[in-house]
Motif scaffolding. Structure first.
Motif, short mmCIF file in Angstrom:
data_model
loop_
_atom_site.label_atom_id
_atom_site.label_comp_id
_atom_site.label_asym_id
_atom_site.label_seq_id
_atom_site.Cartn_x
_atom_site.Cartn_y
_atom_site.Cartn_z
N LEU A 146 33.98 41.70 43.21
CA LEU A 146 33.31 40.78 44.12
C LEU A 146 33.57 39.32 43.77
O LEU A 146 32.86 38.42 44.23
N SER A 147 34.61 39.05 43.00
CA SER A 147 34.94 37.68 42.63
C SER A 147 35.83 37.03 43.70
O SER A 147 36.67 37.70 44.32
N PRO A 148 35.67 35.72 43.95
CA PRO A 148 36.52 35.03 44.93
C PRO A 148 38.01 35.11 44.59
O PRO A 148 38.84 35.25 45.50
N ALA A 149 38.34 35.03 43.31
CA ALA A 149 39.75 35.07 42.93
C ALA A 149 40.37 36.42 43.27
O ALA A 149 41.51 36.50 43.76
N TYR A 150 39.63 37.50 43.04
CA TYR A 150 40.14 38.83 43.36
C TYR A 150 40.31 38.98 44.87
O TYR A 150 41.32 39.52 45.34
N ALA A 151 39.34 38.49 45.65
CA ALA A 151 39.46 38.57 47.11
C ALA A 151 40.69 37.83 47.61
O ALA A 151 41.39 38.30 48.52
N ALA A 152 40.97 36.68 47.01
CA ALA A 152 42.16 35.92 47.42
C ALA A 152 43.44 36.68 47.12
O ALA A 152 44.38 36.69 47.92
N ARG A 153 43.48 37.33 45.96
CA ARG A 153 44.67 38.13 45.63
C ARG A 153 44.84 39.29 46.59
O ARG A 153 45.95 39.62 47.00
N ARG A 154 43.75 39.89 46.97
CA ARG A 154 43.82 41.01 47.91
C ARG A 154 44.26 40.51 49.30
O ARG A 154 45.04 41.18 49.98
N ARG A 155 43.77 39.34 49.72
CA ARG A 155 44.19 38.81 51.02
C ARG A 155 45.70 38.59 51.06
O ARG A 155 46.35 38.83 52.09
N ALA A 156 46.26 38.18 49.93
CA ALA A 156 47.70 37.92 49.88
C ALA A 156 48.52 39.19 50.06
O ALA A 156 49.72 39.12 50.35
N GLN A 157 47.89 40.35 49.92
CA GLN A 157 48.60 41.62 50.07
C GLN A 157 48.67 42.09 51.52
O GLN A 157 49.33 43.08 51.83
N ILE A 158 47.98 41.39 52.42
CA ILE A 158 48.00 41.78 53.84
C ILE A 158 49.23 41.16 54.49
O ILE A 158 49.42 39.94 54.47
N GLY A 159 50.08 42.01 55.06
CA GLY A 159 51.27 41.55 55.74
C GLY A 159 51.16 41.67 57.25
O GLY A 159 50.10 42.01 57.79
N GLU A 160 52.26 41.41 57.92
CA GLU A 160 52.29 41.48 59.38
C GLU A 160 52.33 42.92 59.88
O GLU A 160 51.94 43.20 61.01
N GLN A 161 52.81 43.85 59.03
CA GLN A 161 52.90 45.25 59.41
C GLN A 161 51.81 46.07 58.72
O GLN A 161 51.32 45.70 57.64
N ALA A 162 51.44 47.19 59.33
CA ALA A 162 50.42 48.07 58.76
C ALA A 162 50.93 48.71 57.48
O ALA A 162 52.06 49.21 57.42
N SER A 163 50.11 48.71 56.47
CA SER A 163 50.45 49.40 55.22
C SER A 163 50.26 50.89 55.39
O SER A 163 49.35 51.35 56.09
N ASP A 164 51.14 51.68 54.72
CA ASP A 164 50.96 53.13 54.75
C ASP A 164 50.71 53.68 53.35
O ASP A 164 50.85 54.88 53.11
N ALA A 165 50.32 52.81 52.40
CA ALA A 165 50.10 53.23 51.01
C ALA A 165 48.65 53.00 50.60
O ALA A 165 47.98 52.09 51.11
#
Length: 596
Positions: free
Chosen positions: A339-358
């Protein structure tokens, strides 16, 4: 902004109730009309729902509730999710030849938690005596309640199984040996007699609180626990594994547990504060998603457009991957990091334009083994699914593997008290009816894993990681909002859509509920047989066709649902000036709100 609604958003200053069945909603409103408060109303509604929707919840199930007493700074959790019994060890279940806990039957049960949680709420925050809040449930169980078509269909699907394997359930759910017809008055005389006996046993005790405490003792150590203990000593019944097993729950387990209060977790999103249960539930998924999306220009996005749906879905996938790796009631949950802001930011950076299948649990220092274990379980389950033995696909066993569902209720009263509760478990298809009680046991233990070293590993005294997830939010102006839905792994998904529409798009409660919903099964399912569907996305057909086409183009494996089939949301709110509002979903045509 969506302006069309199927019903008006209710408003008033006296009181509001909302639930997944119109009779429970009316019961709650009748309590408020006769001077009861929100806690009295919620308890009466909860017990009425046991009768009105027995395929979705029962007295021997589970019940987490968020309560917000008038004047309190924040809500509190009443934990009605009880733990595994003393005999529920991995070694015992492995010795029974199991690698997954069955989704039904006696090995699937934990200590019943719902009844005591309701009693804790009533004793400490209610004003009515036990007999008064149980009176509506006794009335409907004794004289009959109009049977929902869905319940008739559920009973029909397991009728032959009940006759052959669970005769106590056949005696309860097949009156006269026949499947009850949709709309027929359905009675559960044993359940009515159980509550009548309980009220009679405590009637001579002086004082409302003392009577409620005596009822808790009668449940946990008296005739109710005795009937459960007597039955389980000898019972050996067929379950979803296709084999017969004895249970491990005892009367001693029940005697040693009581419901409790717990602090809530919260996050701030667009100056709203959202409150959820702890990491023994899936509640923090909603907090993580809101954190991941915190810096997105959500107000500028069309809530029914592909970008909003894609962003939310991908954030949900990441949060549910973390749920699978890190959540649970065991040691090692990296709560602060998640629930830390830094972790949320890292997770946001993992969202791309295409749907993940993993399946992508996040990288948290020191928690790598848990993440690797989640990925290994996913691969093992995929291999297990492709090598199922004969008989697993047999229709009746398949039905017993199909999870039951849940109910939800929200209440606000004129004094400012509020409740959001999500009762579940003890479904009619979960376990045999206990003779003489008119109620079956729960099947929440299926959420444990039979592997050592995980926060979700089966262990005596440990709570299963529940999907039950009531919610509260507070707006910048001080308005408090209670909301929730049934739906297992989908509960926090539909709630995320709801709260984002309220916060960022100015929708009222009914608009936010009526707008088309979506969810993903790109998660390790909590229920037997624990499936995982990469890149899956279900959307209701009311989304614009351009949105659906764009989501497919982004790689989402889109499933267009039947119209009006996703979610059973209800909500109530209370403004600081006393104005209250309420709404309920039109989906399945049985949830209603009431108020004035």
């Amino acid at each position: 902004m969506m302006t069309f609604t199927t019903r008006p958003e209710l408003s008033g200053t006296f009181g509001m109730t909302a639930s997944t069945h119109w009779i429970a909603t009316a019961v709650g409103m009748s309590v408020l009309e006769r001077g009861g408060n929100a806690f009295d109303a919620a308890v009466a509604m909860g017990f009425a729902l046991h009768v009105a929707e027995p395929h979705l919840n029962g007295p021997l199930g589970d019940m987490p509730a968020l309560i917000w007493p008038a004047g309190a700074d924040a809500p509190t959790m009443i934990c009605g999710q009880a733990p595994a019994p003393a005999g529920a060890t991995i070694a015992h279940y492995r010795a029974e030849g199991l690698d997954l806990i069955p989704g039904s039957g006696l090995l699937a049960t934990v200590i019943p938690g719902a009844f005591d949680a309701w009693m804790l709420m009533l004793r400490d925050h209610g004003t009515w005596p036990l007999a008064e809040v149980l009176a509506p449930a006794i009335h409907y169980a004794a004289t009959g309640i109009p049977l929902l078509p869905r319940i008739s269909a559920e009973i029909a699907a397991v009728a032959d199984f009940f006759r052959a394997e669970w005769p106590t359930s056949a005696a309860t759910w097949l009156p006269g040996g026949q499947v009850p017809a949709p709309g027929a008055l359905f009675r559960n005389p044993d359940l009515a007699a159980t509550w009548q006996r309980l009220c009679a046993e405590v009637a001579g005790i002086r004082g409302r609180e003392a009577q409620i405490d005596a009822a808790r003792e009668a449940f946990a150590q008296g005739f109710i626990a005795g009937a459960i203990d007597d039955y389980l000593r000898e019972a050996c019944v067929m379950d979803a594994s296709g084999q017969r097993h004895k249970g491990v729950l005892t009367g001693q387990d029940m005697a040693g547990w009581r419901a409790s209060y717990e602090p809530v977790l919260s996050t701030n999103h667009a100056n709203w504060q959202i409150f959820k249960g702890g990491f023994w539930s899936q509640g923090p998924v909603q907090l993580q998603v809101l954190d991941i999306l915190r810096d997105e220009p959500l107000a500028d996005l069309d809530p029914l457009g592909p970008e909003a749906v894609h962003l939310t879905t991908e954030a949900l996938k990441l949060a549910f991957a973390d749920r699978e790796a890190y959540y649970g009631d065991g040691p090692g949950v990296p709560a602060e990091a998640l629930l830390s802001p830094a972790y949320a930011a890292r997770r946001r950076a993992q969202i791309g334009e295409q749907a993940s299948d993993a399946l992508r649990p996040g990288a948290i220092p020191g928690a790598g083994p848990l993440a690797r274990a989640a990925l290994e379980r996913q691969r093992w389950l995929a291999g297990r699914a492709s090598h199922r033995g004969p008989g697993v696909g047999e229709p009746t066993m398949g039905h017993l593997k199909k999870p039951g569902d849940t109910v939800h209720l929200d209440v606000a009263d004129r004094w400012g008290n509020m409740v959001s509760a999500t009762p579940s478990g003890g479904w009619l298809q979960s376990s045999p009816v206990i003779p003489g009680l008119g109620m079956p046991l729960n099947s929440r233990a299926q959420m444990f894993w039979l592997d050592e070293g995980l926060p979700t590993s089966l262990a005596p005294g440990r709570r299963p990681r529940t999907t039950l997830s009531p919610s509260f939010a507070r707006a910048p102006d001080g308005t408090r909002l209670a909301y929730g839905t049934p739906g297992g792994d989908q509960q926090d998904q539909w709630q995320v859509s709801f709260i984002l529409r309220v916060i960022h798009h100015g929708m009222n409660l009914q608009q936010a509920i009526d707008a088309p919903l979506f969810h993903t099964n790109h998660l390790q399912a909590s229920f037997d047989p624990r499936g995982f569907s990469p890149a899956h996305l279900l959307a209701e057909p009311a989304f614009p066709q351009a949105t659906l086409d764009a989501l497919r183009a982004r790689g989402h494996r889109l499933q267009v649902a039947a119209p009006w089939s996703a979610g059973r949301l209800t909500a109530v709110s209370h403004r600081p000036d006393g104005m209250m509002k309420a709404a309920a979903t039109p989906r399945l045509m049985q949830a209603y709100a009431a108020g004035r």
